[in-house]
Design a protein around this motif. Sequence first.
Motif, PDB file in Angstrom:
ATOM      1  N   UNK A   1      -1.595  75.373 119.793  1.00 35.46           N
ATOM      2  CA  UNK A   1      -0.750  74.239 119.442  1.00 35.46           C
ATOM      3  C   UNK A   1       0.539  74.163 120.249  1.00 35.46           C
ATOM      4  N   UNK A   2       1.543  73.531 119.672  1.00 37.83           N
ATOM      5  CA  UNK A   2       2.793  73.251 120.381  1.00 37.83           C
ATOM      6  C   UNK A   2       3.823  74.364 120.187  1.00 37.83           C
ATOM      7  N   UNK A   3       4.538  74.671 121.260  1.00 38.38           N
ATOM      8  CA  UNK A   3       5.609  75.667 121.222  1.00 38.38           C
ATOM      9  C   UNK A   3       6.882  75.075 121.805  1.00 38.38           C
ATOM     10  N   UNK A   4       8.012  75.569 121.294  1.00 37.48           N
ATOM     11  CA  UNK A   4       9.320  75.120 121.752  1.00 37.48           C
ATOM     12  C   UNK A   4      10.044  76.260 122.445  1.00 37.48           C
ATOM     13  N   UNK A   5      10.677  75.958 123.561  1.00 35.97           N
ATOM     14  CA  UNK A   5      11.422  76.961 124.320  1.00 35.97           C
ATOM     15  C   UNK A   5      12.797  77.151 123.676  1.00 35.97           C
ATOM     16  N   UNK A   6      13.126  78.396 123.394  1.00 34.44           N
ATOM     17  CA  UNK A   6      14.424  78.734 122.798  1.00 34.44           C
ATOM     18  C   UNK A   6      15.421  79.094 123.891  1.00 34.44           C
ATOM     19  N   UNK A   7      16.573  79.624 123.492  1.00 39.90           N
ATOM     20  CA  UNK A   7      17.633  79.980 124.440  1.00 39.90           C
ATOM     21  C   UNK A   7      17.131  81.022 125.441  1.00 39.90           C
ATOM     22  N   UNK A   8      17.648  80.951 126.640  1.00 43.07           N
ATOM     23  CA  UNK A   8      17.327  81.871 127.731  1.00 43.07           C
ATOM     24  C   UNK A   8      15.839  81.926 128.048  1.00 43.07           C
ATOM     25  N   UNK A   9      15.164  80.798 127.852  1.00 39.42           N
ATOM     26  CA  UNK A   9      13.764  80.712 128.255  1.00 39.42           C
ATOM     27  C   UNK A   9      12.807  81.540 127.427  1.00 39.42           C
ATOM     28  N   UNK A  10      13.124  81.775 126.160  1.00 40.38           N
ATOM     29  CA  UNK A  10      12.265  82.590 125.301  1.00 40.38           C
ATOM     30  C   UNK A  10      11.334  81.711 124.468  1.00 40.38           C
ATOM     31  N   UNK A  11      10.077  82.114 124.388  1.00 47.79           N
ATOM     32  CA  UNK A  11       9.086  81.464 123.538  1.00 47.79           C
ATOM     33  C   UNK A  11       8.515  82.540 122.615  1.00 47.79           C
ATOM     34  N   UNK A  12       8.575  82.326 121.314  1.00 47.48           N
ATOM     35  CA  UNK A  12       8.149  83.332 120.346  1.00 47.48           C
ATOM     36  C   UNK A  12       6.757  82.992 119.815  1.00 47.48           C
ATOM     37  N   UNK A  13       5.833  83.957 119.938  1.00 45.21           N
ATOM     38  CA  UNK A  13       4.468  83.745 119.461  1.00 45.21           C
ATOM     39  C   UNK A  13       4.421  83.530 117.957  1.00 45.21           C
ATOM     40  N   UNK A  14       5.059  84.422 117.183  1.00 46.13           N
ATOM     41  CA  UNK A  14       5.049  84.287 115.729  1.00 46.13           C
ATOM     42  C   UNK A  14       5.348  85.611 115.064  1.00 46.13           C
TER      43      UNK A  14
END
Length: 359
Positions: free
Chosen positions: A331-344
């Motif tokens: 599904x869809x993911x959003x990029x957080x600060x400093x280019x971080x993407x959290x799986x879950x």
Amino acid sequence: MRKHIHYGVTAAALAGVMLAASACGGTTRGDEGGSGSGSGGGPTAEADPDAEIPEGLSISYLPKQLNNPYHAVANSGGEKAVEELNGEYKEVGPSEATASSQVSYINTLSQQGSDVIVIAANDPNAVCGALNQARQAGSVVVTYDSDTKPDCRDLFINQATAEDIAKVQVEMISEQIGGEGEIAFLSATPNATNQNTWLEMMEEELAKDEYSGIEVVDTVYGNDDDQKSFNEMQALLQTHPDLAGVVSPTTVGLAAAARYLSGSDYKGEVALTGLGTPNQMREYVKNGTVEEFALWDPADLGYLAGYAGASLSAGRITGEEGQTFQAGELGEYTIAAEGEVVLGPPTVFNEDNIDDYDF
């Protein structure tokens, strides 16, 4: 896409002629050579969410070391994503997880024209020079599992928040030792970014009043090697006869420690928990050596990294905070600060649910 150039030399040969990795310095995204458009292969200056992901993208995975069960599972997810994207999958890496062991492989992938380099860094600094040279040449760089400094890559795919990972491990060991006693940490390598972050945050969590009865007496490193981790577990118990529990936030270390415990007089007397895969830990849960442990699905981590890299290379995203992208079946993911993407968030495995998972 980048034009693929095949030089016909090995990683070992390239290691002798390439520049040594330096601390993060080179260009960052948007500098000359660091990003591209059209045939450049790097993320464009402005995102185009509707951009097509071209077929044939070369997406290369560089784990901390080959033949590591955790990374084998993670990269199987990466291979699945690349197949769905009609790209070209490659996996390369060192046999030992040392700080600079990945540099020659990065240089080789860059020379061969890899569009996307997905790397689990053994050291936050040692690979930075090589990664920034690769970015200047047109590759996009996605770190997964273990990060570099942010200016050495375009995105970091994180398993879960460091806070959640630290908190769940502290909760598990506290429950198993009744909230008091001596504990120790059996980690991977001394320079592993993720391990050191988790260790620091576990120390901070343990400093809370609710854990005042727990004392950390030692931290040792198994270097993500099965036999060394086994030996370090044995030495911990000999050095600290009053040890109540051990936390090992590494899949190799946890399985090796459980193997030692299961055949020793300490089985059932010393608690063991940390991060592991269900298939590695199943027998130790069922024979009573380990009560519970935690992890995320590493295959999903590699899968997410593949889609993130493809979206970067195609220009759908640039790595800026707030941008979103689709990651296939996740599904869809959003990029957080400093280019971080959290799986879950991590999942806790125990005797009740371990047979529901196969990885």
